[in-house]
Design a protein around this motif. Structure first.
Motif, mmCIF file in Angstrom:
data_model
loop_
_atom_site.group_PDB
_atom_site.id
_atom_site.type_symbol
_atom_site.label_atom_id
_atom_site.label_comp_id
_atom_site.label_asym_id
_atom_site.label_seq_id
_atom_site.Cartn_x
_atom_site.Cartn_y
_atom_site.Cartn_z
ATOM 1 N N ASP A 1 53.553 39.145 36.062
ATOM 2 C CA ASP A 1 52.543 40.183 36.293
ATOM 3 C C ASP A 1 53.144 41.579 36.371
ATOM 4 O O ASP A 1 52.403 42.554 36.504
ATOM 5 C CB ASP A 1 51.782 39.909 37.594
ATOM 6 C CG ASP A 1 50.869 38.697 37.493
ATOM 7 O OD1 ASP A 1 50.584 38.270 36.359
ATOM 8 O OD2 ASP A 1 50.453 38.174 38.547
ATOM 9 N N ALA A 2 54.467 41.686 36.296
ATOM 10 C CA ALA A 2 55.115 42.977 36.505
ATOM 11 C C ALA A 2 54.743 44.001 35.447
ATOM 12 O O ALA A 2 54.797 45.209 35.698
ATOM 13 C CB ALA A 2 56.637 42.801 36.549
ATOM 14 N N TYR B 1 53.842 35.891 46.401
ATOM 15 C CA TYR B 1 52.934 36.113 45.275
ATOM 16 C C TYR B 1 52.032 34.923 44.996
ATOM 17 O O TYR B 1 50.936 35.073 44.447
ATOM 18 C CB TYR B 1 53.696 36.526 44.017
ATOM 19 C CG TYR B 1 54.509 35.445 43.334
ATOM 20 C CD1 TYR B 1 53.908 34.494 42.522
ATOM 21 C CD2 TYR B 1 55.892 35.401 43.477
ATOM 22 C CE1 TYR B 1 54.657 33.513 41.885
ATOM 23 C CE2 TYR B 1 56.653 34.439 42.837
ATOM 24 C CZ TYR B 1 56.028 33.500 42.039
ATOM 25 O OH TYR B 1 56.781 32.540 41.409
ATOM 26 N N ALA B 2 52.477 33.712 45.365
ATOM 27 C CA ALA B 2 51.675 32.515 45.124
ATOM 28 C C ALA B 2 51.388 31.812 46.444
ATOM 29 O O ALA B 2 52.264 31.713 47.311
ATOM 30 C CB ALA B 2 52.390 31.562 44.173
ATOM 31 N N ASP B 3 50.185 31.331 46.559
ATOM 32 C CA ASP B 3 49.791 30.628 47.775
ATOM 33 C C ASP B 3 50.683 29.415 48.009
ATOM 34 O O ASP B 3 51.083 29.127 49.147
ATOM 35 C CB ASP B 3 48.326 30.205 47.640
ATOM 36 C CG ASP B 3 47.691 29.894 48.991
ATOM 37 O OD1 ASP B 3 47.932 30.648 49.948
ATOM 38 O OD2 ASP B 3 46.944 28.893 49.075
ATOM 39 N N THR B 4 51.021 28.697 46.932
ATOM 40 C CA THR B 4 51.834 27.486 47.092
ATOM 41 C C THR B 4 53.213 27.807 47.664
ATOM 42 O O THR B 4 53.733 27.039 48.482
ATOM 43 C CB THR B 4 51.997 26.772 45.743
ATOM 44 O OG1 THR B 4 52.483 27.709 44.766
ATOM 45 C CG2 THR B 4 50.670 26.198 45.267
ATOM 46 N N GLY C 1 49.169 41.723 29.358
ATOM 47 C CA GLY C 1 50.116 42.525 30.111
ATOM 48 C C GLY C 1 51.124 43.260 29.266
ATOM 49 O O GLY C 1 51.648 44.288 29.683
ATOM 50 N N HIS C 2 51.446 42.760 28.086
ATOM 51 C CA HIS C 2 52.479 43.385 27.263
ATOM 52 C C HIS C 2 51.891 44.248 26.151
ATOM 53 O O HIS C 2 52.638 44.749 25.311
ATOM 54 C CB HIS C 2 53.388 42.304 26.669
ATOM 55 C CG HIS C 2 54.142 41.530 27.697
ATOM 56 N ND1 HIS C 2 55.255 42.042 28.339
ATOM 57 C CD2 HIS C 2 53.931 40.299 28.222
ATOM 58 C CE1 HIS C 2 55.708 41.138 29.209
ATOM 59 N NE2 HIS C 2 54.918 40.076 29.157
ATOM 60 N N ALA C 3 50.573 44.425 26.133
ATOM 61 C CA ALA C 3 49.950 45.191 25.055
ATOM 62 C C ALA C 3 50.470 46.615 25.032
ATOM 63 O O ALA C 3 50.794 47.158 23.973
ATOM 64 C CB ALA C 3 48.433 45.173 25.213
ATOM 65 N N ASP D 1 47.602 47.196 36.568
ATOM 66 C CA ASP D 1 46.594 46.896 37.580
ATOM 67 C C ASP D 1 47.128 45.935 38.635
ATOM 68 O O ASP D 1 46.831 46.076 39.836
ATOM 69 C CB ASP D 1 45.342 46.299 36.930
ATOM 70 C CG ASP D 1 44.579 47.321 36.106
ATOM 71 O OD1 ASP D 1 44.843 48.527 36.278
ATOM 72 O OD2 ASP D 1 43.727 46.912 35.293
ATOM 73 N N GLN D 2 47.909 44.954 38.224
ATOM 74 C CA GLN D 2 48.454 43.997 39.179
ATOM 75 C C GLN D 2 49.453 44.664 40.120
ATOM 76 O O GLN D 2 49.452 44.425 41.331
ATOM 77 C CB GLN D 2 49.136 42.837 38.433
ATOM 78 C CG GLN D 2 48.177 41.908 37.706
ATOM 79 C CD GLN D 2 47.370 41.045 38.655
ATOM 80 O OE1 GLN D 2 47.704 40.917 39.825
ATOM 81 N NE2 GLN D 2 46.295 40.468 38.158
#
Length: 577
Positions: free
Chosen positions: A197-198, A114-117, A442-444, A202-203
């Motif tokens: 992001d779960a 999920y993350a480039d790092t 995200g939690h709206a 959209d994610q």
């Protein structure tokens, strides 16, 4: 004077000295042993690289045996769901790719996270292992002189590792080799979705669709292995998407929850999953990591525990909407004010959200009743036709004093001009209020739906007591209980229903809200809502529950105080029969 060596450095020096004394025949046998067993490979090189032994638990042995089957060509599509901190990245990413290069220096890998790092750190760890003296002493794998970039490095034999974030471009590279026998590489996906992001629809959709838009096309051929290793985050995360048929392929599926249950059953909706039997005993998965007492502490956060630790996002031990808080009604009040809420989707194709329309009645005591609705993919013209049908039906219904219509703000902006046009041409004319929710993020949506909880808990929100159940062969009465919902087939009119018909008020009897979706399949709106709420906030869908929650944003007032006691008495008959 030289400083004394640390314990780990001393052990590594001793091992290096012992290795240097081995004969060539002994080295050949050791290479065979390391290449034939992922457990042996991991144990050896982890200790060489980290200076300490890998603490194997029973679940590590299962994971290693499963990965051995990938190298043997028995498994082409593999999903491993396992809690965080249980060595998934070490075993299924770092050691798997390093062993792959040892098997075939020409192997080609693509690795995403999920993350480039994270992906780049894994890439660096693998490259350092291959550079190590111990690896080089066993396997003739050399890296090109320009292999200095974490995101892409190549072997002298033509192999490569491309590492990137799951959402970044990886064009120009392939996993595996076309027209070459044996193991030639793999696509390795490690935690493609960030936990934070779960909750974003959209994610999740973006990552899920990456299978078709990017990942699948990066395979040199269909038999190149794909390994997805991740902790579960949501019912509709990448694992859930694939297991329910998102890719159209069958996936071998290894589920390793933090606590093994002897009576665990494989989810029926994982239609494209093939469970791998692990044979582990009931109890903690890895006592060295989590004891029974420590697992009990983890349970306090029900959402995180059910998803990331149990690997079943829908199995929350502290559900927001327990099924015993689902209350059926057989007879609705004679007098109601009506709210019709529309939460539209964009389009009617298979990738669209479902349009949800909810008809909610409010009685004199502000109790709420689900009366009607839709929840499937619709085109704009279909949305108008269905909304018009609902407005006409309920504005003409006996006992209805007012009908208010609310449209979700963002959908309204694109739909309203068309609806106004059709009202001018077809009629009828009725006002439509804009429904807005001030919160964002995200939690709206979760926050909106959560507003339903007090009314459900206090038995102030009622659902039709009859639903259509394909599994039961027709219409059924239902009861919400502690451990789920029980159903019994409708075999005739209840006492309350008969009384309503005798008095000429049969229109007050609850009816199943049966609809046909975009594929012509029958579904029941009440069943859809109950399925979403009982699995909240990790349900596969939440369109209907979100639409129902918007009743709190619509200025629909309670109806007259009349008949409240009568309705309560009539509905009580259902529980007595």
């Amino acid at each position: 004077m030289n400083a004394p060596l640390s314990r780990s450095a001393l052990l590594m020096a001793i091992r290096a000295e012992l290795a240097s004394r081995k004969s060539e025949e002994q080295k050949v046998e050791e290479r065979k042993r390391l290449l034939s067993s992922h457990e042996e490979f991991t144990a050896h090189f982890f200790e060489q690289q980290q200076g300490q032994r890998f603490e194997f638990g029973p679940h590590h042995e299962v994971v290693c045996q499963t990965i051995d089957r990938v190298f043997a060509g028995e498994i082409k599509r593999l999903i491993i769901n396992i809690p965080p901190g249980y060595s998934k990245t070490e075993l299924a990413v770092k050691m798997f790719i390093a062993r792959g290069f040892a098997v075939n220096p020409r192997a080609r890998f693509i690795h995403v996270s999920y993350a480039d790092t994270l992906a780049l750190d894994n890439s660096l760890g693998i490259r350092d292992l291959i550079y190590s003296a111990s690896f080089q002493d066993h396997f003739a794998v050399s890296l090109r002189a320009d292999a200095k970039t974490k995101g892409l490095w190549k072997t002298s034999a033509g192999g490569h590792l491309r590492a990137a974030a799951a959402g970044m471009p990886i064009t120009g590279f392939r996993a595996g080799i076309l027209a070459e026998a044996g193991f030639t590489g793999a696509l390795v996906v490690d935690d493609p979705l960030k936990p934070d992001d779960a909750s974003y629809d959209d994610q999740r959709r973006f990552i899920n669709e990456r299978w078709h838009t990017t990942f699948k096309s990066r395979l040199a051929h269909e038999d190149v292995p794909v390994i997805v290793v991740m902790q579960r985050l949501h019912s509709d995360d990448f694992s859930g998407y694939l297991l329910r048929g998102g890719s159209g392929e069958i996936w071998d599926h290894l589920i390793l929850p933090v606590e093994i249950k002897a009576d665990a059953k494989y989810p029926a909706d994982y239609t494209h999953g093939r469970p791998i039997e692990h044979g582990l005993p009931a109890g903690p998965l890895w006592k060295l990591k989590h004891t029974e007492k420590q697992i009990d502490i983890l349970r306090r956060d029900g959402k995180t525990f059910s998803s990331q630790y149990v690997q079943d996002p829908r199995s929350s031990e502290n559900p927001a909407f327990p099924t015993e808080h689902f209350y059926p009604y057989e007879v609705r009040p004679r007098t109601l004010n009506i709210g019709i809420i529309v939460d539209p989707s964009e389009g009617a194709n298979t990738k669209s959200d479902r349009t949800a329309m909810a008809v909610i009645g409010i009685d004199a005591n502000a109790n709420k009743y689900l009366l009607d609705g839709y929840c499937h993919r619709m085109s704009l013209s279909q949305r108008w036709e269905n909304l018009r049908t609902l407005w006409q039906r309920w504005s003409r219904m006996p006992g209805v004093r007012s009908v208010d219509v609310g449209y979700e703000k963002y959908g309204m902006q694109s739909d309203l001009s068309y609806i106004r046009e059709r009202q001018e041409v077809d009629g009828p004319h009725f006002p439509i209020a804009e429904i807005n929710w001030p919160k964002s993020g995200g939690h709206a949506k979760e926050d909106r739906i959560q507003r339903l909880e007090p009314d459900f808990k206090a038995a102030r929100f009622f659902l039709p007591g009859v639903v259509f159940r394909q599994e039961e062969g027709g219409d059924c009465y239902w009861t919400g209980e502690e451990h789920g919902i029980t159903y019994r087939r409708v075999m005739g009119k209840t006492t309350a229903q008969k009384r309503m018909e005798e008095t000429g008020e049969g229109w007050r009897n609850a009816q199943p809200i049966k609809r046909r979706d975009e594929n012509g399949q029958i579904y029941d709106v009440t069943a859809v809502l109950m399925d979403e709420l009982k699995d909240f906030p990790n349900a596969v869908h939440d369109d209907m529950s979100d639409a129902v929650s918007r009743i709190y944003d619509l200025a629909t007032v309670p109806a007259s105080m009349a008949e409240h006691n009568e309705v309560a008495a009539l509905n009580a008959m259902l529980t007595e029969e």
